[in-house]
Scaffold this motif. Sequence first.
Motif, PDB file in Angstrom:
ATOM      1  N   ILE A 151     -13.325  12.776   2.043  1.00 34.23           N
ATOM      2  CA  ILE A 151     -12.239  13.388   1.274  1.00 34.23           C
ATOM      3  C   ILE A 151     -12.662  14.752   0.756  1.00 34.23           C
ATOM      4  O   ILE A 151     -11.907  15.729   0.829  1.00 34.23           O
ATOM      5  CB  ILE A 151     -11.834  12.498   0.085  1.00 34.23           C
ATOM      6  N   LEU A 207       0.843  -1.195   0.000  1.00 36.18           N
ATOM      7  CA  LEU A 207       0.000   0.000   0.000  1.00 36.18           C
ATOM      8  C   LEU A 207       0.882   1.249   0.000  1.00 36.18           C
ATOM      9  O   LEU A 207       0.634   2.211  -0.728  1.00 36.18           O
ATOM     10  CB  LEU A 207      -0.905  -0.009   1.239  1.00 36.18           C
ATOM     11  N   VAL A 238      -3.800   8.187   0.283  1.00 35.39           N
ATOM     12  CA  VAL A 238      -3.915   6.746   0.062  1.00 35.39           C
ATOM     13  C   VAL A 238      -4.205   6.004   1.360  1.00 35.39           C
ATOM     14  O   VAL A 238      -5.105   5.163   1.429  1.00 35.39           O
ATOM     15  CB  VAL A 238      -2.625   6.200  -0.593  1.00 35.39           C
ATOM     16  N   GLU A 286     -18.606   3.543   3.589  1.00 35.43           N
ATOM     17  CA  GLU A 286     -18.425   3.610   2.147  1.00 35.43           C
ATOM     18  C   GLU A 286     -18.554   5.023   1.632  1.00 35.43           C
ATOM     19  O   GLU A 286     -18.511   5.261   0.442  1.00 35.43           O
ATOM     20  CB  GLU A 286     -19.434   2.695   1.433  1.00 35.43           C
ATOM     21  N   HIS A 287     -18.718   5.969   2.520  1.00 38.19           N
ATOM     22  CA  HIS A 287     -18.880   7.345   2.060  1.00 38.19           C
ATOM     23  C   HIS A 287     -17.572   8.111   2.134  1.00 38.19           C
ATOM     24  O   HIS A 287     -17.528   9.250   2.558  1.00 38.19           O
ATOM     25  CB  HIS A 287     -19.953   8.041   2.898  1.00 38.19           C
ATOM     26  N   HIS A 288     -16.506   7.457   1.704  1.00 41.03           N
ATOM     27  CA  HIS A 288     -15.203   8.103   1.795  1.00 41.03           C
ATOM     28  C   HIS A 288     -15.115   9.326   0.908  1.00 41.03           C
ATOM     29  O   HIS A 288     -14.339  10.223   1.172  1.00 41.03           O
ATOM     30  CB  HIS A 288     -14.083   7.116   1.464  1.00 41.03           C
ATOM     31  N   LEU A 289     -15.958   9.361  -0.161  1.00 36.91           N
ATOM     32  CA  LEU A 289     -15.924  10.528  -1.048  1.00 36.91           C
ATOM     33  C   LEU A 289     -16.292  11.793  -0.289  1.00 36.91           C
ATOM     34  O   LEU A 289     -15.704  12.851  -0.487  1.00 36.91           O
ATOM     35  CB  LEU A 289     -16.911  10.347  -2.206  1.00 36.91           C
ATOM     36  N   MET A 341       0.565  10.362   0.530  1.00 39.57           N
ATOM     37  CA  MET A 341       0.549   9.311   1.555  1.00 39.57           C
ATOM     38  C   MET A 341      -0.710   9.420   2.392  1.00 39.57           C
ATOM     39  O   MET A 341      -1.396   8.428   2.652  1.00 39.57           O
ATOM     40  CB  MET A 341       1.761   9.436   2.492  1.00 39.57           C
ATOM     41  N   GLY A 380     -12.153   3.848   4.381  1.00 46.06           N
ATOM     42  CA  GLY A 380     -12.951   2.899   3.619  1.00 46.06           C
ATOM     43  C   GLY A 380     -13.368   1.681   4.413  1.00 46.06           C
ATOM     44  O   GLY A 380     -14.343   1.019   4.080  1.00 46.06           O
ATOM     45  N   SER A 381     -12.607   1.365   5.472  1.00 45.71           N
ATOM     46  CA  SER A 381     -13.001   0.212   6.279  1.00 45.71           C
ATOM     47  C   SER A 381     -14.177   0.529   7.180  1.00 45.71           C
ATOM     48  O   SER A 381     -14.851  -0.378   7.657  1.00 45.71           O
ATOM     49  CB  SER A 381     -11.840  -0.233   7.171  1.00 45.71           C
ATOM     50  N   TYR A 382     -14.407   1.813   7.449  1.00 42.44           N
ATOM     51  CA  TYR A 382     -15.476   2.159   8.368  1.00 42.44           C
ATOM     52  C   TYR A 382     -16.728   2.623   7.682  1.00 42.44           C
ATOM     53  O   TYR A 382     -17.819   2.489   8.188  1.00 42.44           O
ATOM     54  CB  TYR A 382     -14.996   3.245   9.345  1.00 42.44           C
ATOM     55  N   LYS A 420      -7.740   6.935   2.677  1.00 44.35           N
ATOM     56  CA  LYS A 420      -8.817   6.237   1.970  1.00 44.35           C
ATOM     57  C   LYS A 420      -8.938   4.809   2.459  1.00 44.35           C
ATOM     58  O   LYS A 420     -10.032   4.287   2.632  1.00 44.35           O
ATOM     59  CB  LYS A 420      -8.550   6.233   0.460  1.00 44.35           C
ATOM     60  N   SER A 421      -7.792   4.167   2.661  1.00 41.54           N
ATOM     61  CA  SER A 421      -7.835   2.772   3.064  1.00 41.54           C
ATOM     62  C   SER A 421      -8.448   2.628   4.447  1.00 41.54           C
ATOM     63  O   SER A 421      -9.265   1.741   4.685  1.00 41.54           O
ATOM     64  CB  SER A 421      -6.416   2.205   3.049  1.00 41.54           C
ATOM     65  N   VAL A 422      -8.060   3.527   5.362  1.00 37.37           N
ATOM     66  CA  VAL A 422      -8.593   3.435   6.716  1.00 37.37           C
ATOM     67  C   VAL A 422     -10.062   3.830   6.747  1.00 37.37           C
ATOM     68  O   VAL A 422     -10.906   3.113   7.284  1.00 37.37           O
ATOM     69  CB  VAL A 422      -7.779   4.350   7.666  1.00 37.37           C
TER      70      VAL A 422
END
Lengths: 397, 355, 293
Positions: free
Chosen positions: B324, B68, B307, B318-321, B304, B314-316, B310-312
Motif C-alpha cells: 500500500i 466486504l 479495501v 503479511e507485508h501489505h503495508l 473500494m 493480505g491473503s498472499y 488489502k483483502s486480496v
Amino acid sequence: MKKSKITKQFAGGLFAAAALAAVQISAAQAADPVKIGVLTPLSGTYTGIGQQVKWGLELAAKEINASGGILGRQVELIYEDSEANPAVAAQKAEKLFQVEKVDFLTGTVNSGATLAVGQVAERNNTLMATTVSFSDAITGAKCSPNVFRVNAPAGMQANALASWLGSAKSKPKTFYLGPDYEMGRSTVAAFKQRAEEKGAESIGEVFAPLGAKDYSQYFGKLRAARPEVLYTSVAGNDTVRLMTQLQEYGLLKKMQIVGASGTITSQNIKAIGDAAEGYVTGVGYSALIDTPENKDFVAKFNATNKADPDLYGADSYGLLYFFKAAAEKAKKIDTDSLRTAMRGVSWMTPQGEKTMRAGDHQAIMPMYAVTVKGGEFNIHSKVEADKAIGPDTCERF
Amino acid sequence: MPDPMVAAEATQGAVSARGAHLSLSRVAIERENDEQRVVGRLAAVFFLAALLFAIYGWLQGDTFFMRLATEALIYAGLALSVDLLLGYGGLLSLGHALFFGLGAYVSALILKDVAPSFWLALAGGTLVGLLAGVVGGIIAIRARGVYFALITFGMAQVVAKIIYNTQELGASDGIIGIPIVPIRLGIADIMSDDPFSFFILVLVIIAAIYVFLSYATRTPYGRVLSAIRVNEGRLPFLGYSPAYTKLGAFVISSMIAGLCGSLYPMLRGFVSPELMYFEVSTNAVIAVVIGGAGTLVGPLYGAMALVFGKSVVGSYTEHHLIVIGVFFMASVIFLPQGFAGFIKDRFIGSQDGRS
Amino acid sequence: MDYLQFVLAPQMLNGLSFGLAVILMALGLTIIFGLLDVINMAHGEFYAIGAYVGFVLLGMGLNFWLVVALVPILMLPLGYITERFLVRRVFHSADRHTLTLLLTLGLSMILMDVLKITFGPNTVKPAIPVSGGIEVFDVFLPAYRMLLIAFGAAVIAAVYILIYRTSIGAIIRAAAFDKDMASSLGVRVSRVYSMTFAVGVALAGLSGILLAPVFSVFPTMGHDFIILAFTVVIVGGMGSIKGAVLAGLLLTQVQAVASLIVSPVWTDPILFGIMVLVLMLRPQGLFGRLGYA
C-alpha cells in the motif's frame, strides 16, 4: 470505462477461484480435510505471539496428520492476518467462515479481537477457541456458547502467583504498578485481592500510561514506600523499559519483582537481559517443565523452529489435541455435536492434563509458579488444577 | 431553469474577476462542463457496477464479499468527507477517524441500550458528528496546512485514548453484542444482517451523499470553498469570510463521517477504539489521493480499491503495508491527480481543439 | 523540602535528559522544515533506523561511543537519497506541503514494515554503556542519563554553531530566507537542500541510538514521540533552532511536572492543548522561521 465493471467481478471471481485452487493444492488426500482457520497477528506489534501460535499449531497438525488425522481426515490450517485489530479480525473471520468454510477457528490474540470474532462465530454457527487471550470476561461476563479457551486467564494466573507469594513470603509489603488502561487496572486489582487474602500488605499503587517511556518518575514514590515485593502487569516494550530502568536506578536488588504472565515472555526476555533475573510469575506453561512429554515436545519444537516454545506455542499446540479429543468423542465435527463433546472433555498436553469446564468453556489445568534464571523460566512450584481455577461466572449457558 | 451561461458566470465571479474576462470565463465554464460530464460518467459506472455486483452476489448467495463491499462503501463515505476538505478546501485532515469512530460508538450505544432503531442510530451518529465537528472545527480552523493536519491528528489521538480508557464504553475491548436491526423503509423492511439488502441500502445512502456533495460543491458556497484552496488571502477582498466557510465545510464533513460511522456497528455488530485510530484516517486519505482528490468520484473508487486490495494482498503476504505504501507514494509522485483526475485529463485532453 | 529533594528535582532532571533527546529529534525536523519547507512524517522512522543501525554495530563489538559517532554518519546518505529521489519529485508543485506530507507518510509506512522484516517484531535493547550512578543528596542519578544531558547539549551547541557561525550555515540560512537570491549568488540550492535534509535525518538517527539503551528498540518506536517532536517544533517555531531548544526543554519539563500533579495519562492532552493554544494565539511559534530568527 469498462475497467471498473469487469474488474470488480473479475476480482471476486478470481479470488474465489484462487481460494479454491489453494485448497485443492494443499489437501493431502482425496478425502475432505478438516479445515482449521487460524486468525492471528502476522503483522504489527503482536507478530511475535502470532509466530509462536503458528509454530505450535503447525507442529501439532504435522503430528496428527502423520498418525492418521482426525477421524481419518487430514488437518489443514488456513491462515489470515488479524493485525491484532478487532475490525480487521471480524472481517477476516467472516472470510474464513464463508469463503474458506472452515470447520473451526483459532489464533486470536488480543481479547477485543476474540470477543468480536466470537460474535461472528455465533452468527455463522461455527466454534472457535482462543489460546492466548487472557481477559477474564471471555469466559466470564462476556462468555459465548461458541467460544472456548484453552489457556489460563488472568484470574488463574493471579491465583498461581498469589499462592506462591503466600508460601514464599510472610506478610510482604507489596506495591503495584500497572499500565493505565482498563485491562491493566483490572489485572492489578485481581492480583491485589488475592495477594491480600494470602496476607500481603498493600502499601501503594501507581498506574503509568500505556507506552510510557520513562518509569523513573514513579521511582520516587516507589522508594518512599520501601516495598518488599513489586507487582507489575505491564507488557511488551513497557516491561523492557520498566525492568531496565529499575536496574539502572539500582532498585532491583531491593525488591522481589512479580508480575502477570504476559509481562515477561519469550518475546521480550532477551531485551530485558539480566534485569529479569529472579522475576516470578504464574503461568500455565514453561519450557522447563520436567515431564517426558514436555521434553519431547520442546525438542521437536526446537528442531523445526530453532526456538523454544513459550506458553503461546504450547497452548496452541495443545489446542489441536483438544479439538481431536472432542471430535473423536463426538465421532463427527458438526457444530452442535462438537460443542457437546467439548464440554467436559479431557486431553493430554505437554504441561499435563487439561479438562474443559462445561459451565464456562474454560480449560482447567495445573498452573506453575516460575522464576527467571539465566534467561529461562525455571519451575518453582506447581499449583494443582482445582486450586488454580476460579469460580464459574458465566451466566449465558 | 435560468440560463446556464449566466448562472455559471455569476458563480465563477467568486474566483475570477468579472466583466473584462468574459471570454476567459466562458472557456473555463465549457471545460468545467466537460469535466462534470466525465466525472458524471465515472460515477454512473461506479454505481451501476456496484448494482450489478450486488445482483451477482445475491444470485450466488454470497455473504462475505457483499459484507466486504458494504464495509468498503462505508469507508468510501468517509473518504468523501475527507475529499470535501482536502480536494475542495485544501485542508488535509489526518484525524477524520475521530468523527467516524464517534458516530460508530454513538450508534452502537443507541442500538444496544436505547432501541434497535435504524433511524435513531443514524441520527445519533450524524448529530455527534455535527457537535464534534463544531468543537473540533473551532479549534482546528485557525490553522492551515500542516498545522491543521497535526491538530486534527492530535484531536483524534486524544479522544481515542479517552475512549480506550473508559470502562463504560467497553474500554480496549470495545462494545460487542450490537443487535440485528430491522429497518423499516415504508416500501420494504430490511434486516441489517441480510447482506444483499443492507448493501443496497448503504449504496443508496452513499449515492445520496455523493449527489449532495456533488451539488454542494457547485453552489456559490462550494465555489468559495474551492477558492480557499486556490488563494485564501484574496477572499476577504471579495467579501467572503474564509473562516466561516471553512468551518461550515468542516462541520458538513464531520457530519458525513459520523453518519457513515453509524452504519458500521449495524454491519459488523461491534465497535472498538481502533475505529478512531490513525490507520483509519490515513486509509481515508490514501483512498482520496489514489482515487483523485477534488473529484468526489475518485475517492469512491479509491476506497473500494483499498479495501478489496488489502483483502486480496493480505491473503498472499503479511507485508501489505509495504504494498500500500508503495502504491501510495507512486501515486503521489507520478499521479498526484489520482485515478479520476487522470481519466478526466485523458478524456478532456483528447477532445482538445477548442481550449 | 522532602518533596523537592526526592520527587521534584529527580523528576525535573529526568525531564531534562529526555528533553535533550527530544530536542535532537525536533532539531532535525525544524531544520528540514525551516529550509526546505518540507514536513517529514517519516522522521520517527529515521529515529528508529538510527537505533537499529546502532544496535547492529554494537552487536559487532564496537565501542558504544564509536557507534554513537558512526550512526549519524551512516544516516547521512540515507537522508540525501530520500531528498534527492523522493522529496524533490513533489517539491515544485503548488501543493508542496500536502504532497510532501503524504509522500513521507507513505515512506514511513514502508520503512516501518521494512524494519520489522529485517529485524523481527520483538524488542531488542543494547546494554547501557555506563552503568551505576552517583548519589547526590540521597537522590540517585544514573550516570548514563547525566552523560546524555552533557552529550546532547554538546551536539545542540555544535548544530547551533554550524548554522549560525560558519559560512556553510550562512549559506543554509540564506537559502532558507530567499532561495532565488541565494541561487543567483551562486549557491547550489538543490545541493544545499539535500545536505540539509541529510543532516536533519542524521540528527534523528543520533537521537535514536542515544536513547536506545534507555528506551529499547522495536519497529514501531518511531511513533513514540514523533508527536512530541512535532509539538516542540510548532511551539518553538517551524525552522527556529532556538525555538526547538527552548520549546523542547519547556514542554518536557511541563510533561514531567504535570505527571506528578495529575494522572500521567493526561499529559498528552495537556501538551496537545498547549500546541493548540500556540497555534491559535501565536501561529509562528515562539521564534518563527529559520531564515528569519
